[in-house]
Write a protein that holds these residues in place. Structure first.
Motif, mmCIF file in Angstrom:
data_model
loop_
_atom_site.group_PDB
_atom_site.id
_atom_site.type_symbol
_atom_site.label_atom_id
_atom_site.label_comp_id
_atom_site.label_asym_id
_atom_site.label_seq_id
_atom_site.Cartn_x
_atom_site.Cartn_y
_atom_site.Cartn_z
ATOM 1 N N GLY A 55 144.824 55.035 10.409
ATOM 2 C CA GLY A 55 145.171 54.160 9.115
ATOM 3 C C GLY A 55 146.751 53.929 9.071
ATOM 4 N N PHE A 56 147.875 54.549 10.289
ATOM 5 C CA PHE A 56 149.002 54.395 10.664
ATOM 6 C C PHE A 56 149.599 53.527 11.455
ATOM 7 N N ALA A 57 149.307 52.466 10.653
ATOM 8 C CA ALA A 57 150.061 51.085 11.148
ATOM 9 C C ALA A 57 151.200 50.896 11.421
ATOM 10 N N ILE A 58 151.636 50.735 12.754
ATOM 11 C CA ILE A 58 152.940 50.899 12.530
ATOM 12 C C ILE A 58 153.506 49.278 13.489
ATOM 13 N N GLY A 59 154.134 48.891 13.382
ATOM 14 C CA GLY A 59 154.983 48.025 13.483
ATOM 15 C C GLY A 59 156.688 47.961 14.263
ATOM 16 N N VAL A 60 156.936 48.526 14.723
ATOM 17 C CA VAL A 60 158.239 48.740 15.151
ATOM 18 C C VAL A 60 158.483 48.765 16.579
ATOM 19 N N LYS A 61 159.139 48.558 16.828
ATOM 20 C CA LYS A 61 159.299 47.793 18.741
ATOM 21 C C LYS A 61 159.702 48.871 19.946
ATOM 22 N N GLU A 62 158.402 50.321 19.141
ATOM 23 C CA GLU A 62 159.350 51.441 19.842
ATOM 24 C C GLU A 62 157.353 51.485 20.373
ATOM 25 N N LEU A 63 157.395 52.424 21.510
ATOM 26 C CA LEU A 63 156.146 53.387 21.685
ATOM 27 C C LEU A 63 155.414 54.426 21.546
ATOM 28 N N PRO A 64 154.493 54.364 21.413
ATOM 29 C CA PRO A 64 153.282 55.351 20.402
ATOM 30 C C PRO A 64 153.603 56.767 20.398
ATOM 31 N N ASP A 65 154.168 57.180 21.520
ATOM 32 C CA ASP A 65 154.222 58.342 21.918
ATOM 33 C C ASP A 65 156.473 59.134 21.917
ATOM 34 N N TYR A 66 156.998 57.964 21.293
ATOM 35 C CA TYR A 66 158.254 58.334 20.382
ATOM 36 C C TYR A 66 157.603 59.122 19.809
ATOM 37 N N ILE A 67 158.938 60.326 21.009
ATOM 38 C CA ILE A 67 158.028 62.130 18.992
ATOM 39 C C ILE A 67 159.006 61.682 18.087
ATOM 40 N N PRO A 95 147.727 44.804 27.308
ATOM 41 C CA PRO A 95 148.578 45.158 26.554
ATOM 42 C C PRO A 95 148.683 46.168 25.007
ATOM 43 N N LEU A 96 149.608 46.515 25.309
ATOM 44 C CA LEU A 96 149.311 47.145 23.515
ATOM 45 C C LEU A 96 149.858 46.047 22.754
ATOM 46 N N HIS A 97 149.579 46.031 21.520
ATOM 47 C CA HIS A 97 149.773 44.995 20.143
ATOM 48 C C HIS A 97 150.183 45.805 19.212
ATOM 49 N N TRP A 98 150.946 44.939 17.991
ATOM 50 C CA TRP A 98 151.522 46.353 17.119
ATOM 51 C C TRP A 98 151.001 44.859 15.487
ATOM 52 N N VAL A 99 151.235 45.629 14.858
ATOM 53 C CA VAL A 99 150.708 45.761 12.954
ATOM 54 C C VAL A 99 152.084 46.222 12.716
ATOM 55 N N ASP A 100 151.856 45.322 11.178
ATOM 56 C CA ASP A 100 153.112 45.600 10.171
ATOM 57 C C ASP A 100 153.371 47.340 9.498
ATOM 58 N N PHE A 101 154.112 47.001 10.050
ATOM 59 C CA PHE A 101 154.417 48.854 9.788
ATOM 60 C C PHE A 101 154.761 49.011 8.477
ATOM 61 N N GLN A 102 153.587 49.718 7.308
ATOM 62 C CA GLN A 102 153.771 49.985 6.204
ATOM 63 C C GLN A 102 153.979 50.981 5.258
ATOM 64 N N HIS A 103 153.856 52.200 6.184
ATOM 65 C CA HIS A 103 154.047 53.481 5.571
ATOM 66 C C HIS A 103 155.206 53.704 4.954
ATOM 67 N N GLU A 104 155.641 54.550 4.215
ATOM 68 C CA GLU A 104 156.402 55.064 3.059
ATOM 69 C C GLU A 104 156.542 56.625 4.078
ATOM 70 N N GLY A 105 157.731 56.810 3.314
ATOM 71 C CA GLY A 105 158.805 57.802 3.958
ATOM 72 C C GLY A 105 159.302 58.818 3.523
ATOM 73 N N LEU A 106 160.577 59.585 3.211
ATOM 74 C CA LEU A 106 160.326 60.423 1.442
ATOM 75 C C LEU A 106 161.237 59.229 0.338
ATOM 76 N N ALA A 107 161.031 59.855 -0.486
ATOM 77 C CA ALA A 107 161.322 58.558 -1.809
ATOM 78 C C ALA A 107 162.250 58.208 -1.672
ATOM 79 N N ALA A 108 163.494 59.240 -1.528
ATOM 80 C CA ALA A 108 165.168 58.422 -1.716
ATOM 81 C C ALA A 108 165.115 57.701 0.617
ATOM 82 N N VAL A 109 164.225 58.192 1.019
ATOM 83 C CA VAL A 109 165.370 57.089 2.579
ATOM 84 C C VAL A 109 163.726 56.141 2.525
ATOM 85 N N PRO A 110 165.055 55.110 3.122
ATOM 86 C CA PRO A 110 164.381 53.938 3.918
ATOM 87 C C PRO A 110 163.974 53.868 4.803
ATOM 88 N N ALA A 111 162.633 53.198 5.383
ATOM 89 C CA ALA A 111 161.870 53.621 6.706
ATOM 90 C C ALA A 111 162.678 53.372 7.682
#
Length: 251
Positions: free
Chosen positions: A102-114, A229-245
């Motif tokens: 359930g971890f959706a990513i939409g950033v333009k980065e490869l999934p193995d980016y550390i 091909p890799l398909h990306w979906v919207d990134f909706q994961h929340e980070g630390l409370a006071a730190v924006p994505a």
């Protein structure tokens, strides 16, 4: 595991977001029970270097460190598969792992980016996060050793990750020190030009082989595609409370 989110942000491209969230990130390091005071202190030193120096200088340093050559690439599969076709399937498998959790990513980065992988692990149960780090512990130790060889404060992130994975950081890095010291540097302009020339030759040879070795397709049958091909979906994961994505940088 919140400390993984902190390390993820420290390893990402430096931005104003990181600097503005410094107080909260430092509190997260203080509250972490997964790393020793020694490792916490090293992370504080890195945080201070990033936040007190000129941001543009820090960004330039980051790009020169992680963006030149392959030895310090922040792409996991760069070290495992290089440019082979196995790398594409490995990334597809990693994407499936993210989606299943359930971890959706939409950033333009490869999934193995550390930093992205660490952000994913920060959302999992502690035992799963530790196992995820243990799976790549040799690569973490190798990157730590190479960064130590270059006297970079970023080595602290990988030593902390090794400790969370259950390894003894000093010992894990020491075992690779001789190997790393004997490695030729791959971040000089001459080395980068050589890599580019070799890749161009390999690409042209592979293209020629594909053309010469391809058999005529049967009527009505499409030619099999080798790239996935890799398909990306919207990134909706929340980070630390006071730190924006976080903004993912190009490395």
């Amino acid at each position: 595991m919140q400390i993984l989110k902190v390390i993820s942000l420290l390893l990402d491209y430096p931005t104003e977001t990181l600097i503005s969230g410094r107080d909260e990130l430092e509190q997260a390091i203080i509250q972490s029970r997964e790393i020793s005071p020694k490792q916490s202190g090293a992370l504080f030193e890195l945080m201070a270097l990033i936040c007190t120096n000129d941001l543009m200088d820090g960004q330039e340093h980051y790009g020169a460190l992680f963006g030149r050559g392959r030895s310090l690439s922040l792409l996991l599969f760069e070290h495992v598969h290089g440019e082979s076709r196995d790398r594409g399937q490995a990334m597809v498998d990693m994407m499936a792992q993210y989606e299943e959790a359930g971890f959706a990513i939409g950033v333009k980065e490869l999934p193995d980016y550390i930093p992205l992988y660490l952000e994913f692990l920060s959302t999992r149960e502690d035992i799963e996060a530790r196992e995820g780090l243990a799976d790549v512990s040799h690569l973490l130790a190798l990157l730590a050793a190479r960064l130590e060889e270059r006297e970079s404060a970023y080595a602290s992130c990988f030593r902390a990750l090794l400790q969370i994975a259950g390894a003894e950081p000093h010992q894990a890095v020491a075992e690779l020190r001789a190997q790393v010291a004997a490695e030729p540097r791959d971040d000089s302009l001459e080395a980068l030009d050589k890599i580019w020339e070799e890749e161009a030759v390999d690409f042209l040879q592979a293209e020629q082989q594909d053309r010469c070795g391809a058999l005529p397709s049967a009527p009505g049958k499409a030619r099999e595609e080798s790239a996935v091909p890799l398909h990306w979906v919207d990134f909706q994961h929340e980070g630390l409370a006071a730190v924006p994505a976080k903004e993912v940088g190009n490395v």
